[in-house]
Design a protein around this motif. Structure first.
Motif, PDB file in Angstrom:
ATOM      1  N   ALA B 281       0.842  -1.199   0.000  1.00 51.43           N
ATOM      2  CA  ALA B 281       0.000   0.000   0.000  1.00 51.43           C
ATOM      3  C   ALA B 281       0.873   1.243   0.000  1.00 51.43           C
ATOM      4  CB  ALA B 281      -0.922  -0.009   1.214  1.00 51.43           C
ATOM      5  N   GLY B 282       1.956   1.206   0.754  1.00 51.62           N
ATOM      6  CA  GLY B 282       2.870   2.341   0.779  1.00 51.62           C
ATOM      7  C   GLY B 282       3.384   2.645  -0.618  1.00 51.62           C
ATOM      8  N   LEU B 283       3.797   1.616  -1.319  1.00 47.54           N
ATOM      9  CA  LEU B 283       4.334   1.803  -2.667  1.00 47.54           C
ATOM     10  C   LEU B 283       3.262   2.360  -3.599  1.00 47.54           C
ATOM     11  CD1 LEU B 283       7.047   0.961  -4.269  1.00 47.54           C
ATOM     12  CD2 LEU B 283       5.504  -0.662  -5.346  1.00 47.54           C
ATOM     13  N   ILE B 284       2.063   1.764  -3.539  1.00 45.56           N
ATOM     14  CA  ILE B 284       0.993   2.181  -4.449  1.00 45.56           C
ATOM     15  C   ILE B 284       0.590   3.637  -4.208  1.00 45.56           C
ATOM     16  CG2 ILE B 284      -1.476   1.827  -4.901  1.00 45.56           C
ATOM     17  CD1 ILE B 284      -0.149  -0.306  -6.299  1.00 45.56           C
ATOM     18  N   VAL B 285       0.621   4.078  -2.950  1.00 48.39           N
ATOM     19  CA  VAL B 285       0.206   5.444  -2.641  1.00 48.39           C
ATOM     20  C   VAL B 285       1.312   6.448  -2.961  1.00 48.39           C
ATOM     21  CG1 VAL B 285      -0.393   6.999  -0.757  1.00 48.39           C
ATOM     22  CG2 VAL B 285      -1.490   4.782  -0.919  1.00 48.39           C
ATOM     23  N   VAL B 286       2.524   6.084  -2.604  1.00 47.06           N
ATOM     24  CA  VAL B 286       3.628   7.045  -2.753  1.00 47.06           C
ATOM     25  C   VAL B 286       4.087   7.145  -4.205  1.00 47.06           C
ATOM     26  CG1 VAL B 286       6.045   7.467  -2.152  1.00 47.06           C
ATOM     27  CG2 VAL B 286       4.418   6.785  -0.391  1.00 47.06           C
ATOM     28  N   PHE B 287       4.040   6.008  -4.888  1.00 47.02           N
ATOM     29  CA  PHE B 287       4.628   5.921  -6.217  1.00 47.02           C
ATOM     30  C   PHE B 287       4.088   6.960  -7.224  1.00 47.02           C
ATOM     31  CE2 PHE B 287       3.270   3.913 -10.186  1.00 47.02           C
ATOM     32  CZ  PHE B 287       4.460   3.946 -10.895  1.00 47.02           C
ATOM     33  N   PRO B 288       2.736   7.205  -7.315  1.00 48.42           N
ATOM     34  CA  PRO B 288       2.273   8.214  -8.271  1.00 48.42           C
ATOM     35  C   PRO B 288       2.779   9.604  -7.941  1.00 48.42           C
ATOM     36  CG  PRO B 288       0.439   6.928  -7.426  1.00 48.42           C
ATOM     37  CD  PRO B 288       1.628   6.559  -6.607  1.00 48.42           C
ATOM     38  N   LEU B 289       2.884   9.910  -6.643  1.00 52.48           N
ATOM     39  CA  LEU B 289       3.355  11.233  -6.249  1.00 52.48           C
ATOM     40  C   LEU B 289       4.812  11.421  -6.643  1.00 52.48           C
ATOM     41  CD1 LEU B 289       1.674  11.264  -2.747  1.00 52.48           C
ATOM     42  CD2 LEU B 289       0.894  12.406  -4.824  1.00 52.48           C
ATOM     43  N   VAL B 290       5.610  10.397  -6.354  1.00 45.00           N
ATOM     44  CA  VAL B 290       7.029  10.464  -6.705  1.00 45.00           C
ATOM     45  C   VAL B 290       7.175  10.597  -8.214  1.00 45.00           C
ATOM     46  CG1 VAL B 290       9.192   9.167  -6.739  1.00 45.00           C
ATOM     47  CG2 VAL B 290       7.762   9.157  -4.685  1.00 45.00           C
ATOM     48  N   LEU B 291       6.366   9.809  -8.932  1.00 49.49           N
ATOM     49  CA  LEU B 291       6.450   9.808 -10.389  1.00 49.49           C
ATOM     50  C   LEU B 291       6.114  11.195 -10.940  1.00 49.49           C
ATOM     51  CD1 LEU B 291       7.035   7.616 -12.532  1.00 49.49           C
ATOM     52  CD2 LEU B 291       4.574   7.515 -12.899  1.00 49.49           C
ATOM     53  N   ASP B 309      -0.790  10.024 -16.001  1.00 49.95           N
ATOM     54  CA  ASP B 309      -1.682   8.879 -15.824  1.00 49.95           C
ATOM     55  C   ASP B 309      -1.199   7.685 -16.641  1.00 49.95           C
ATOM     56  OD1 ASP B 309      -4.092   7.923 -14.591  1.00 49.95           O
ATOM     57  OD2 ASP B 309      -4.909   7.804 -16.631  1.00 49.95           O
ATOM     58  N   MET B 310      -0.836   7.996 -17.893  1.00 50.53           N
ATOM     59  CA  MET B 310      -0.356   6.942 -18.784  1.00 50.53           C
ATOM     60  C   MET B 310       0.941   6.313 -18.234  1.00 50.53           C
ATOM     61  SD  MET B 310      -1.594   6.569 -22.066  1.00 50.53           S
ATOM     62  CE  MET B 310      -1.513   8.089 -23.015  1.00 50.53           C
ATOM     63  N   THR B 311       1.877   7.201 -17.879  1.00 49.31           N
ATOM     64  CA  THR B 311       3.170   6.711 -17.370  1.00 49.31           C
ATOM     65  C   THR B 311       2.968   5.844 -16.139  1.00 49.31           C
ATOM     66  OG1 THR B 311       3.835   8.971 -17.877  1.00 49.31           O
ATOM     67  CG2 THR B 311       5.531   7.512 -17.008  1.00 49.31           C
ATOM     68  N   GLN B 312       2.047   6.310 -15.266  1.00 51.12           N
ATOM     69  CA  GLN B 312       1.761   5.569 -14.054  1.00 51.12           C
ATOM     70  C   GLN B 312       1.371   4.127 -14.355  1.00 51.12           C
ATOM     71  OE1 GLN B 312      -1.411   6.515 -11.132  1.00 51.12           O
ATOM     72  NE2 GLN B 312      -0.354   8.482 -11.136  1.00 51.12           N
ATOM     73  N   ARG B 313       0.450   4.002 -15.312  1.00 46.87           N
ATOM     74  CA  ARG B 313      -0.031   2.659 -15.645  1.00 46.87           C
ATOM     75  C   ARG B 313       1.092   1.804 -16.222  1.00 46.87           C
ATOM     76  NH1 ARG B 313      -5.752   2.219 -16.225  1.00 46.87           N
ATOM     77  NH2 ARG B 313      -6.701   4.088 -15.370  1.00 46.87           N
ATOM     78  N   ILE B 314       1.886   2.418 -17.093  1.00 51.50           N
ATOM     79  CA  ILE B 314       2.955   1.659 -17.733  1.00 51.50           C
ATOM     80  C   ILE B 314       3.968   1.195 -16.696  1.00 51.50           C
ATOM     81  CG2 ILE B 314       4.916   1.801 -19.326  1.00 51.50           C
ATOM     82  CD1 ILE B 314       3.178   3.781 -20.967  1.00 51.50           C
ATOM     83  N   VAL B 315       4.390   2.129 -15.846  1.00 49.58           N
ATOM     84  CA  VAL B 315       5.419   1.781 -14.867  1.00 49.58           C
ATOM     85  C   VAL B 315       4.878   0.756 -13.859  1.00 49.58           C
ATOM     86  CG1 VAL B 315       6.945   2.661 -13.068  1.00 49.58           C
ATOM     87  CG2 VAL B 315       6.547   3.996 -15.129  1.00 49.58           C
ATOM     88  N   LEU B 316       3.629   0.947 -13.438  1.00 48.35           N
ATOM     89  CA  LEU B 316       3.037   0.011 -12.480  1.00 48.35           C
ATOM     90  C   LEU B 316       2.944  -1.386 -13.082  1.00 48.35           C
ATOM     91  CD1 LEU B 316       1.865   0.016  -9.637  1.00 48.35           C
ATOM     92  CD2 LEU B 316      -0.402   0.238 -10.649  1.00 48.35           C
TER      93      LEU B 316
END
Lengths: 305, 349
Positions: B281-291, B309-316
């Motif tokens: 959960a930490g990763l999922i929440v923090v990751f978009p902000l960092v990105l 949004d696109m980058t988020q999906r690709i990286v995730l």
């Protein structure tokens, strides 16, 4: 002489009237005859299979197999690959439902064995291909062998109520005893997923014993083991029988171990039982030698090829 | 067998392992330090969604990680929890909030049992597809029958004020403490469950169902229990999501994307570990902000919200594939590995 007479002679100083003495003698003779009849037939066998027939599609795995296992004996089932040995164990443990025939456990006839009640019927088994829970530690694997005895709800387990704690501690204590008994101390807290094969076979035996069964079904418990490991496990099985008063049904290919360990042997071939008896009789049985034990080569000089 | 009695240490009864100390330290920081130093942005954008998603992850982990039953219906159970808590609070006068939350969990558990019934016959992929039914059915019911959202035209519900026993939990810090308290209690209970005999039964059913049945583990009961407990926890997480984090929610907020998000949390964090749910959960929440910060820093204005949004999906997506291949046991196992390596390095020094 009847054991009753000295007892009755204590009544007063007068001798008993003769007709009464005769009557008492009659009764006691009747009883001893009854006892003798019982000894001849023995108590009901722990396990009795009758006319078991099982087929998959068009392939007949078992046909008309009878098998009787007496209390306290080690009964081996041998035969070539595909003879139906594992199928027979799977019928006994309710994984397969036979097309015909019945299984009687402690004299109670069942059309098919209810798998989920197997443990409470006093039957435990091991599997040809290991069936341990690889995400549990060795001690928890073994303790789970007693899961069928659990009477406490998950809520009382979460709350840590005394009954739940006692139950858990009893299961772990039993597991610890078996760990000591089977020399598994070095592995107690390791995950079962990452241990050597011979050790896993022993853990499975421990898990089966944790249920405190009366009848233990072992499906090739020594397959893939080294000679040393095999001998060790054979000793464990013999010791477990002595210690816990078990009856054992054993499938095994190593004929040396089978002859040394078992009290009687049943031989299967193409789904039929071709022989059943004491080890010495089986070793001398011509049909068994032809089907399984093998014959000394007769064509050494190339004759008859 | 001989019993060896060792002299008990002075703190008899209290086991002070490094692990217990670590958790105690974490709790001290979470309750004693964070409320005083965190900014309102940290609570609203990071900690509140983190807590709600962690709890949902803990819930799904009991079902998928421990009992091995794949579910794609987590968001549906969150929705049941949120809307049930809302309705209990609205329709039963003077019902304490904490009771509404428990009732919300029980409602979600009941729905969970119903949608868990197929698990008695289906496994793996087929079960996952059948839990999708929960996802679509619950969302449809909540949208179709406006009674559930108190006949609000848009289907949006507003959270009631958070008060427990006269204590008001308003403002970001208050809602954070409210969520933290509930997450702490439920996580502790979940930990107790998975280390009990019932927890062993869950793992037994996951690892070898046939063997479990033969040794007398009540397989059907254990599966339904896993669905019930898991849905209870996810339901409460849904109520937290609605009441403590977003404050206004609509059924569409609990869509399939949310279900996948929770499944990813569990996979990335580590299946069958309580800790993994928090890491994931930490990763999922923090990751978009960092990105978004990193993207804006490197690419400047080109990195707008659409690109983000696109980058988020690709990286995730790439991250999940990488985890499944390189570290199937998730962040939790990665953490263990790092700790051992550090211990080895410092042990040698």
């Amino acid at each position: 002489m009847s054991p009753f007479l000295p007892a009755f002679s204590h009544f007063g100083s007068l001798p008993l009237p003769s007709e009464i003495v005769e009557h008492l003698l009659d009764r006691s003779a009747e009883r001893s005859a009854q006892r003798e009849r019982q000894a001849a037939t023995g108590p009901a066998p722990v396990l009795a299979l009758e006319d078991i027939t099982l087929s998959f599609g068009g392939v007949t795995a078992l046909s008309g197999v009878d098998l009787s296992v007496r209390s306290g004996e080690i009964k081996a089932i041998i035969g070539p690959n595909g003879a139906g040995k594992s199928s027979l164990i799977n019928v006994i443990s309710g994984i397969y439902r036979p097309d015909r025939g019945s299984v009687a456990i402690d004299g109670r006839r069942l059309r098919s064995v209810p798998t989920e009640r197997l443990a409470s019927l006093g039957i435990a088994r091991t599997f040809q291909n290991l069936a341990l829970f690889k995400g549990l530690s060795v001690i928890d694997n073994i303790a789970t062998g007693r899961a069928y005895r659990s009477r406490t709800s998950f809520l009382s387990q979460i709350a840590g109520l005394p009954a739940a704690r006692r139950e858990r501690e009893a299961a772990r204590e039993r597991a610890r005893q078996l760990i000591a008994f089977l020399h598994l101390d070095a592995y107690a807290d390791r995950l079962a997923g990452a241990l050597p094969y011979g050790v896993l076979k022993r853990i499975e035996l421990a898990r089966a014993l944790a249920a405190e069964p009366r009848l233990l079904l072992l499906d090739e418990p020594m397959a893939g083991m080294t000679v040393t490991e095999k001998n060790e496990l054979a000793e464990f099985i013999a010791a477990a029988r002595r210690e816990f008063g078990l009856t054992v049904v054993l499938i095994e290919h190593d004929i040396g171990i089978v002859m040394a360990l078992s009290d009687s042997i049943a031989v299967l071939d193409y789904g039929r039982k071709i022989a059943d008896g004491a080890p010495a009789e089986i070793a001398a049985d011509q049909k068994v030698i032809d089907a399984y034990l093998g014959v000394a080569p007769e064509n050494e000089n190339g004759d008859g090829i | 067998m001989s019993i060896i009695t060792l002299p008990l240490p002075s703190s008899a009864g209290l086991v002070l392992t490094p692990k217990a100390l670590g958790i105690a330290a974490l709790l001290v920081v979470a309750y004693g330090v964070v409320p005083f130093v965190g900014s309102s942005y940290v609570f609203e954008a990071l900690l509140l969604p983190f807590l709600a998603l962690s709890l949902a992850g803990v819930g799904l982990n009991i079902l998928t990680g421990y009992a091995g039953q794949v579910s794609l219906g987590s968001a549906a159970f969150m929705a049941v929890g949120a809307f049930a808590a809302y309705n209990f609070n609205l329709r039963v006068e003077d019902l304490p909030l904490i009771v509404s939350l428990v009732l919300a969990g029980l409602s979600a558990a009941a729905v969970g049992i119903v949608f868990g019934l197929p698990s008695l016959r289906l496994r793996g992929f087929y079960l996952a597809v059948s839990t999708l039914a929960a996802q679509f059915f619950v969302q449809w019911v909540l949208t179709k029958f406006s009674w559930f959202s108190n006949n609000s035209a848009s289907g949006v519900i507003d959270a009631p004020p958070l008060t427990i026993a006269g204590l008001s939990f308003e403002g970001p810090v208050g809602r954070y403490l409210f969520a933290l308290a509930i997450v702490t209690v439920l996580t502790f209970l979940a930990h107790r469950l998975v280390t009990s005999q019932t927890g062993s039964n869950l793992i037994a059913v996951r690892d070898n169902e046939t063997a479990a049945r033969i040794i007398g583990v009540p397989v059907l009961k254990t599966k339904l229990l896993a669905f019930a407990v898991s849905s209870f926890i996810i339901g409460v997480a849904g109520a937290l999501w609605a009441f403590a984090y977003l404050r206004t929610v609509e059924p569409a907020g609990f869509n399939l994307d949310r279900s996948f998000q929770i499944l990813f949390i569990v996979i990335i964090g580590g299946l069958a570990t309580i800790r993994g749910a928090f890491l994931g959960a930490g990763l999922i929440v923090v990751f978009p902000l960092v990105l978004s910060r990193a993207g804006a820093f490197v690419f400047g204005d080109i990195f707008d919200s659409g690109v983000l949004d696109m980058t988020q999906r690709i990286v995730l997506g790439a991250l999940i594939i990488a985890f499944l291949i390189l570290e199937p046991d998730g962040l939790s196992a990665l953490l263990d590995r790092l700790r051992h390596r550090f211990a080895a390095v410092f042990g040698r020094a």
